[in-house]
Enzyme design. Structure first.
Site, PDB file in Angstrom:
ATOM      1  N   HIS A  88      68.450  63.277  40.573  1.00 56.04           N
ATOM      2  CA  HIS A  88      67.750  63.410  39.292  1.00 56.04           C
ATOM      3  C   HIS A  88      67.549  61.992  38.756  1.00 56.04           C
ATOM      4  CE1 HIS A  88      69.038  67.867  38.638  1.00 56.04           C
ATOM      5  NE2 HIS A  88      67.858  67.758  39.234  1.00 56.04           N
ATOM      6  N   ASP A  90      67.505  60.366  36.046  1.00 53.06           N
ATOM      7  CA  ASP A  90      68.359  59.645  35.085  1.00 53.06           C
ATOM      8  C   ASP A  90      69.595  59.050  35.745  1.00 53.06           C
ATOM      9  OD1 ASP A  90      68.907  62.476  35.302  1.00 53.06           O
ATOM     10  OD2 ASP A  90      70.359  62.309  33.670  1.00 53.06           O
ATOM     11  N   HIS A  91      69.760  59.275  37.059  1.00 54.55           N
ATOM     12  CA  HIS A  91      70.928  58.722  37.755  1.00 54.55           C
ATOM     13  C   HIS A  91      70.577  57.648  38.791  1.00 54.55           C
ATOM     14  CE1 HIS A  91      73.781  61.617  35.961  1.00 54.55           C
ATOM     15  NE2 HIS A  91      72.643  62.266  35.780  1.00 54.55           N
TER      16      HIS A  91
HETATM   17 ZN   LIG Z   1      71.271  66.101  37.147  1.00 52.66          ZN
HETATM   18 ZN   LIG Z   2      71.753  63.774  34.515  1.00 52.46          ZN
END
Ligand SMILES: [Zn+2]
Ligand SMILES: [Zn+2]
Length: 332
Positions: A88, A90-91
């Protein structure tokens, strides 16, 4: 911004104010980003920097992580290991820029990257179409999201994966120090003891003469080394009791808490946890301290997360950006 600004803590020692060990034995965590997927001003996506002695370990690399490193005056050239929990954005959306910047800076040293299958393909595609040729060896280590695995067996640390329950393949990471050698009590030993004896005592071996008699016993001339310390990073996950055994008695546990308990059903549906659930894992695992983060952008106040978690596990802190924590062997 000060390294300890915004700290909300329950008895958690901070390295700036309390440093019981020589700096050569540093084991600290710096929160570079603690937000979740939706962009929010002042809350950057997930990135943690672990410092162990002279080594840096970057865990997750959300968008803009290289700027957070600059802010904290951390030289990314000292990184040799980067761990990505899942794909994902945001990582890991800060990863390709960071790897490119290391290249621009003329890096030649090896870099080890750990993460889910597919991450190598994504990076290869980006670098192919931008005609970027890395001048340093980048070693990709795919992480099995199902079976806990030792990923790196380093001289001072063992780093393992911690399978999590998320919508896509996702792993946490566990950093455990190896047992330290006993400390010699030099004052108790005669001045003319051969150096070889000292070495053997430090290695934990008694000194025995030709007749099999013990001349110097380890227990008489050494004190045990300090207990090994540990840090567990549990990224995006549903509440999962499978974690408990793996992170048992960890000194510091980071566990996501995207929602409050009144949204427990929503948390379950989108494969995230509540503050109460994060605290329950910390309690059941007998962790020393807990840090919670990755709060949904729907929340404007974080104190309710802290209140909810502390009802279950009092030694809880919020993951605020710039938070700098010394990991020590807390009493359980
Ligand atoms: Zn996630
Ligand atoms: Zn996340």
């Amino acid at each position: 911004m000060s390294m300890t600004e915004n700290l909300v803590t329950a008895g958690m020692p901070i390295s700036d104010t309390e440093s019981p060990r020589p700096s050569s034995l540093t084991f600290t965590l710096t929160i570079l980003g603690a937000g979740s997927a939706t962009p929010t001003l002042g809350r950057h996506p997930t990135a943690h920097l672990l410092t162990h002695n002279t080594e840096y370990y970057l865990i997750d690399c959300g968008e803009g992580t290289q700027y957070r490193l600059l802010e904290q005056k951390i030289r990314p050239g000292r990184l040799h290991h980067i761990f990505i929990s899942h794909l994902h954005g945001d990582h890991y959306f800060g990863l390709a820029p960071l790897l490119s910047s290391l290249n621009l800076a003329g890096r030649t040293e090896d870099l080890h990257l750990y993460g889910p299958n597919g991450l190598d393909e994504i990076l290869t595609t980006i670098f192919r179409y931008s005609d970027t040729r890395l001048g340093y060896p980048l070693h990709f280590h795919p992480v099995d999201p199902v079976t806990p695995t030792v990923l790196a067996d380093l001289p001072e640390l063992t780093i393992s994966s911690v399978p999590l329950e998320h919508r896509i393949a996702c792993s946490g990471y566990l950093f455990r120090e190896k047992a330290r050698k006993p400390k010699l009590l030099r004052d108790k030993l005669p001045a003319d003891v051969p150096v070889e004896y000292l070495k053997q005592l430090k290695e934990g071996h008694d000194i025995i003469d030709g007749q099999g008699q013990v001349i110097y016993a380890v227990e008489d001339y050494t004190t045990p080394g300090p207990p090994p310390r540990s840090y567990a990073f549990c990224s995006d996950t549903r509440y999962s009791e499978r974690l408990i055994e793996q992170v048992r008695q960890v000194d510091l546990l980071y566990h996501e808490a995207t929602f409050l308990e009144d949204n427990a059903q929503r948390a379950y549906e989108v494969f995230h946890s509540t503050a109460r659930q994060a605290a329950t894992i910390a309690l059941k695992a007998e962790a020393g301290n807990l840090i919670i983060g990755h709060f949904s952008s729907r929340y404007k106040q974080f104190q309710p997360f802290l209140n909810e978690a502390r009802q279950i596990f009092p030694h809880t802190s919020l993951a605020t950006e710039g938070l700098h924590v010394e990991i020590k062997d807390w009493q359980y």
